[in-house]
Design an enzyme around this catalytic site. Structure first.
Site, mmCIF file in Angstrom:
data_model
loop_
_atom_site.group_PDB
_atom_site.id
_atom_site.type_symbol
_atom_site.label_atom_id
_atom_site.label_comp_id
_atom_site.label_asym_id
_atom_site.label_seq_id
_atom_site.Cartn_x
_atom_site.Cartn_y
_atom_site.Cartn_z
ATOM 1 N N LYS A 11 0.861 -1.093 0.126
ATOM 2 C CA LYS A 11 -0.062 -0.248 0.076
ATOM 3 C C LYS A 11 0.788 1.336 -0.039
ATOM 4 O O LYS A 11 1.990 1.033 0.286
ATOM 5 C CB LYS A 11 -0.841 0.020 1.249
ATOM 6 C CG LYS A 11 -0.153 -0.126 2.595
ATOM 7 C CD LYS A 11 0.276 1.409 3.176
ATOM 8 C CE LYS A 11 0.733 1.221 4.407
ATOM 9 N NZ LYS A 11 1.671 2.466 4.975
ATOM 10 N N ALA A 97 10.067 -3.494 6.099
ATOM 11 C CA ALA A 97 10.266 -2.042 6.937
ATOM 12 C C ALA A 97 10.428 -0.874 6.265
ATOM 13 O O ALA A 97 11.399 -0.220 6.442
ATOM 14 C CB ALA A 97 11.471 -2.350 8.027
ATOM 15 N N ALA A 101 3.899 -1.505 4.109
ATOM 16 C CA ALA A 101 2.894 -2.578 4.887
ATOM 17 C C ALA A 101 3.093 -3.900 4.385
ATOM 18 O O ALA A 101 2.216 -4.733 4.410
ATOM 19 C CB ALA A 101 1.620 -2.066 5.030
ATOM 20 N N SER A 105 0.271 -6.941 5.140
ATOM 21 C CA SER A 105 -0.277 -7.601 3.848
ATOM 22 C C SER A 105 -0.503 -9.087 3.945
ATOM 23 O O SER A 105 -1.216 -9.441 3.677
ATOM 24 C CB SER A 105 -0.025 -6.833 2.734
ATOM 25 O OG SER A 105 -0.264 -7.612 1.583
ATOM 26 N N ASP A 137 -2.287 -1.692 10.434
ATOM 27 C CA ASP A 137 -2.387 -1.830 8.778
ATOM 28 C C ASP A 137 -3.053 -3.059 8.158
ATOM 29 O O ASP A 137 -3.325 -2.974 6.973
ATOM 30 C CB ASP A 137 -1.226 -1.631 8.022
ATOM 31 C CG ASP A 137 -0.621 -0.272 8.174
ATOM 32 O OD1 ASP A 137 -1.298 1.059 8.476
ATOM 33 O OD2 ASP A 137 0.673 0.014 8.080
HETATM 34 O O1 C5P Z 1 0.138 -1.376 14.745
HETATM 35 P P1 C5P Z 1 1.875 -1.482 14.537
HETATM 36 O O2 C5P Z 1 2.183 -2.793 15.054
HETATM 37 O O3 C5P Z 1 1.992 -1.403 12.962
HETATM 38 O O4 C5P Z 1 2.234 -0.198 15.043
HETATM 39 C C1 C5P Z 1 3.892 -0.325 15.170
HETATM 40 C C2 C5P Z 1 4.106 0.891 16.153
HETATM 41 O O5 C5P Z 1 3.764 1.955 15.504
HETATM 42 C C3 C5P Z 1 3.064 0.983 17.434
HETATM 43 O O6 C5P Z 1 3.729 0.076 18.315
HETATM 44 C C4 C5P Z 1 3.189 2.255 17.797
HETATM 45 O O7 C5P Z 1 4.419 2.546 18.628
HETATM 46 C C5 C5P Z 1 3.237 2.921 16.378
HETATM 47 N N1 C5P Z 1 1.938 3.326 15.945
HETATM 48 C C6 C5P Z 1 1.235 4.556 16.441
HETATM 49 N N2 C5P Z 1 -0.023 5.001 16.011
HETATM 50 C C7 C5P Z 1 -0.456 4.059 15.070
HETATM 51 C C8 C5P Z 1 0.136 3.176 14.473
HETATM 52 C C9 C5P Z 1 1.360 2.735 15.156
HETATM 53 O O8 C5P Z 1 1.675 5.160 17.547
HETATM 54 N N3 C5P Z 1 -1.766 4.536 14.711
#
Ligand code: C5P
Length: 285
Positions: A11, A97, A101, A105, A137
């Site tokens: 994405k 990374a 995403a 995905s 995501d």
């Molecule tokens: O949800 P995901 O594991 O992808 O998020 C990784 C990190 O990114 C979270 O631990 C958080 O620190 C940060 N994050 C955030 N707000 C979001 C999405 C991610 O602070 N909406």
């Protein structure tokens, strides 16, 4: 059903506005997701021994419990008492990374796939709840939609009916950028309050890719550049190719140009390959 072959797309975020920091440490945001044609391929086969085995020759992809697809498999097994296992073969083409995403995905694709090969019969609403526990995501990829508005952590999805297809050049610099660090650096007082997701949504439905390009927005850009100031050179370079607009995707470091045509995208990508090893031409999928 015992085997399945699935595409797992990347994405881009065409808009990302951070609204507030939440008590749980996440941030509430508004984002526009676009599904693009840069895809991993995933093959799933059912196993009778209950193991979840990941086969992937990419050195940065974990094969054990850190891989989101393994988390998905274990979560489904535990919650629904599944005795079967799965072999998950990942042909990795989406950079890891990178703000594209790829891991999320893959997790969504494997949720959809295991639901089928294990015959669980879960509804999308069930899968979305499970996906949100894996990552912010994941939900978007469960909707089979080219475009969506993401709210909450990014996991509250509203599909957007946008018929236009856009061409992009995506450049992925060889450096690591962690989502957590990028959000951690964010100074909410410095974000652009007037950025309006509805104006971009209207432009995306309209006829002018140039208007759309001028409205691309990412509140995380200042933190991305705080962490790696050199990335401004990438954005500046991309701005020299006649794109309608240039922006970082998600928490970076991927940066993309919105191209006015396929021809311009291909030409720009050819030239950019002189400077960067990972340059992709991709369109709305
Ligand atoms: O949800 P995901 O594991 O992808 O998020 C990784 C990190 O990114 C979270 O631990 C958080 O620190 C940060 N994050 C955030 N707000 C979001 C999405 C991610 O602070 N909406």
């Amino acid at each position: 059903m015992s085997g399945l072959s699935l595409k797992s797309p990347a994405k881009l975020n065409l808009f990302l506005k951070v609204l507030a920091k939440r008590p749980d440490g996440y941030h509430d945001l508004q984002t526009i997701f676009e599904r693009i044609s840069l895809c991993d391929e995933i093959r799933l086969t059912r196993r009778t021994d209950g193991k979840i085995i990941v086969i992937c020759d990419h050195p940065q992809v974990p094969k054990g419990p850190k891989n989101l697809v393994v988390k998905v498999g274990r979560m489904l097994q535990a919650r629904y008492g599944v005795k079967s296992g799965a072999t998950i073969f990942i042909d990795k083409r989406i950079p890891v990374a990178a703000g594209l995403a790829g891991g999320s995905s893959n997790a969504a694709t494997v949720l959809l796939g295991l639901n089928k090969i294990w015959g669980l019969g879960l509804k999308r609403s069930d899968l979305v709840l499970l996906g949100a526990q894996i990552g912010s995501d994941v939900a978007f990829f469960l909707y089979d939609s080219s475009w969506a508005l993401g709210e909450g952590r990014g996991e509250r999805i509203t599909r957007l009916r946008i018929r236009n297809k856009y061409w992009h050049v995506v450049v992925v610099p060889r450096l690591k950028m962690y989502t957590k660090d990028v959000f951690g650096r964010l100074n909410l007082r410095l974000t652009k309050k007037e950025a309006d997701v509805n104006i971009l949504t209207l432009a995306l439905k309209g006829k002018s890719a140039f208007k759309t390009g001028q409205l691309l927005h990412n509140d995380l850009e200042t933190s991305i550049l705080d962490i790696k100031p050199d990335l401004i050179r990438l954005k500046d370079r991309l701005s020299q190719y006649g794109f309608c607009g240039v922006a970082f995707s998600g928490s970076g470091p991927s940066c993309y140009g919105l191209a006015p045509s396929q021809e311009i995208a291909i030409k720009a990508a050819e030239d950019l390959k002189r400077y960067y090893a990972r340059v992709f031409v991709a369109h709305t999928l």
